[in-house]
Scaffold this motif. Structure first.
Motif: not given
Ligand SMILES: Cc1ncc(C[n+]2csc(CCOP(=O)(O)OP(=O)(O)O)c2C)c(N)n1
Ligand SMILES: [Mg+2]
Length: 564
Positions: A220-241, A293-299
């Motif tokens: 019924k409801s979805v939320v995305v958490l884009p992880a820091f690994t997106i930045l490390r791998l330079g995948l920001q545009e792909q993640a946004q799409k 998306l990418g494995g967020v770190n819940l610390n």
């Protein structure tokens, strides 16, 4: 590349390529043009290979710890970095920084020169050893800070380099490469291997996508958490799409600040457990499906002292190399491929549209002393598209991260590893990695004291960083994390910070020491206009802290556990 490094012609003579040259040029082919390090005799052959390379420039740092932080910063922008240190004394000094890169998934190739094979074979007593004739004392230590390692000889060099490059890329973590000094000078022996490029197993990818699509459809409801690994791998545009195709809201934790612009219509705020905006908290904690998306770190930091209420059963976690759905793990699936597949989803006709979050208003009178309430919005107003903000661990990062920043600002911080002193050399590495952007460093003075000497390297190599140093009379974050804020170990030596650039060889930098808002505003204007680096020392209050830190102060038991 393989042919080029097997043989080169020098003045008409065919000269075999040395192991050292091979390693340097092979890493250059990974997109690395700078090598951070400190020279030493065992590593001279590698240093020589860098100095004589037309592709890689030697960047001498004040010490190996700084060099490791700078390499981490560089790798975050370029995808990989080269760090060169000498045996024992050098490599061990770099360990904290390399280990931090491992924790934060930054790919640093750490190359260490060892005593010669001949001396190792003879068990000679040599400098930089324990005097025991043993040469394997440090390999395991340095290798422990990496995800893979190799001890190189002329015969295994080509194969081992491909193996460690492939493995380091698969994990996006450091690789340790040790080279005995005589082997480094020997001709490399040819081998027929191809680069290993991590890729998905097609069947596994389709299986994962089918499950993700079904869960998304049924939620019924979805939320995305884009992880820091997106930045490390330079995948920001792909993640946004991918997020745009999904049409759902996305939120970021403190580790992913600005990974996608905060002005994006689907941005639903910064999530940090109980200190989140209530709407953001509801979107995350009330969602049927949390797509990580990418494995967020819940610390403890990203969840604001474990105040998050997140049932992991509602998560789908797309890691770098696998997808986890509850107790099910689908291996050999690359994050980048999942993002591309998600981007192909039919875009939702009614995508989530959040209220655009405006920058906080700049307040206060020119003669007012500088308070944190007045300072954080000023940073937001100062930053602009094309800036890369480097945040140090400390009270400031906890104040700046929840502050909405303009679109086009990139943020780098070491939230998980949290080694103070990181940000100053990291800013140096980041500035060299992309001189097309302006690097802005915000640090506390206590952290800065650990690594400030590489302000000198910034000047020497033309890295025109804008540096803000908050001088609040010691370790404020630590004062806040204790019942008693006045322990003397949270005080630091009272340096004249604004005089550092000059003493460290940056005579042409703009510098200022500001105590009022008016002085700060003027200094910010001058720093922005400066063609060289700029350095502003800001005098703040000893106990003036951001709200998230005050919250942590009220939850010390939850953070650290009660007295047994
Ligand atoms: C290498 C390392 N040593 C010690 C610590 C513990 N520590 C965390 S924050 C901090 C003080 C930061 O002080 P400062 O940079 O002045 O920032 P402030 O909180 O005062 O704004 C210390 C000592 C650490 N995180 N890393
Ligand atoms: Mg301080």
């Amino acid at each position: 590349m393989a042919r080029q490094v097997q043989q080169t012609e020098t003045s008409g003579m065919v000269k075999a390529v040395s192991v050292a040259d091979y390693i340097v040029e092979r890493l250059a082919a990974e997109g690395i043009n700078h090598c951070f390090g400190v020279a030493g005799d065992y590593v001279f052959p590698i240093c020589d290979a860098v100095d004589s390379s037309t592709n890689v420039k030697w960047i001498g740092c004040a010490n190996e710890l700084n060099a490791s932080y700078a390499a981490d910063g560089y790798a975050r922008i370029r995808g990989a970095a080269m760090l060169v240190t000498t045996y024992g004394v050098g490599e061990l000094s770099a360990l904290n920084g390399v280990m931090g890169a491992k924790a934060e998934r930054s790919l640093v190739f750490h190359i260490v020169g060892m005593p010669s094979y001949q001396n190792q074979r003879l068990g000679k007593i040599a400098h930089h050893t324990l005097g025991d004739g043993v040469f394997g004392n440090f390999v395991d230590l340095s290798a422990g800070a990496a995800c893979c390692h190799a001890v190189i000889n002329p015969e295994n060099c080509i194969v081992e380099m491909e193996r460690v490059i492939g493995e380091a890329r698969r994990n996006n973590q450091p690789a340790y490469i040790a080279v005995p000094s005589d082997y480094a000078l020997s001709p490399v022996m040819s081998a027929d291997v191809k680069p290993i490029v991590p890729r998905s197993n097609e069947v596994a990818l389709q299986k994962a996508m089918a499950i993700i699509a079904e869960r998304v459809d049924n939620a019924k409801s979805v939320v995305v958490l884009p992880a820091f690994t997106i930045l490390r791998l330079g995948l920001q545009e792909q993640a946004q799409k991918a997020i745009e195709a999904l049409g759902c809201p996305f939120v970021t934790t403190l580790m992913e600040k600005c990974v996608i612009d905060e002005g994006h219509p689907q941005f639903a705020g910064i999530y940090a457990g109980a200190v989140s905006d209530p709407k953001t908290r509801q979107i995350v904690e009330g969602a049927d499906l949390v797509l990580d998306l990418g494995g967020v770190n819940l610390n403890d930091i990203t969840t604001a002292a474990y105040s998050a209420q997140l049932a992991l059963s509602r998560f789908i976690t797309v890691g770098l190399d696998d997808v986890r759905i509850g107790d099910k793990v689908i291996a050999n699936v690359r994050l980048t491929d999942v993002l591309s597949e998600l981007a192909k989803l039919k875009p939702s006709s009614t995508p989530y549209r959040g209220a655009r979050q405006e920058l906080a208003p700049v307040t206060g009178n020119p003669s007012d002393k500088i308070t944190m309430v007045a300072l954080y919005p000023r940073y937001a107003a100062f930053l602009r598209a094309g800036d890369t903000l480097v945040l140090e661990t400390g009270s400031t990062s906890l104040g700046v991260t929840p502050t909405i920043l303009p679109d086009g600002v990139r943020v780098e911080a070491q939230v998980l590893w949290g080694s103070i002193g990181w940000a100053t050399p990291a800013a140096f590495g980041i500035a060299l990695a992309d001189p097309g952007r302006r690097t802005v460093l915000i640090t506390g003075e206590g952290s800065h004291q650990l690594t400030a000497n590489d302000i000198g390297a910034m000047g020497r190599f033309g890295a025109n960083v804008i540096v803000f140093v908050l001088n609040n009379g010691g370790y404020l974050i630590e004062r806040a994390l204790e019942e008693n804020p006045d322990w003397t170990y949270n005080d630091v030596a009272p340096w004249n910070y604004a005089e550092l650039p000059k003493a460290l060889g940056c005579a042409d930098w703009y510098t200022a020491r500001v105590t009022t808002l008016g002085e700060l505003d003027d200094a910010m204007k001058a720093a922005r206009a400066s063609k060289t680096g700029a350095y502003i020392e800001i005098i703040g209050g000893k106990m003036d802290m951001p709200p998230i830190l005050a919250f942590a102060h009220s939850r010390l038991k939850e953070m650290y556990g009660g007295t047994p």
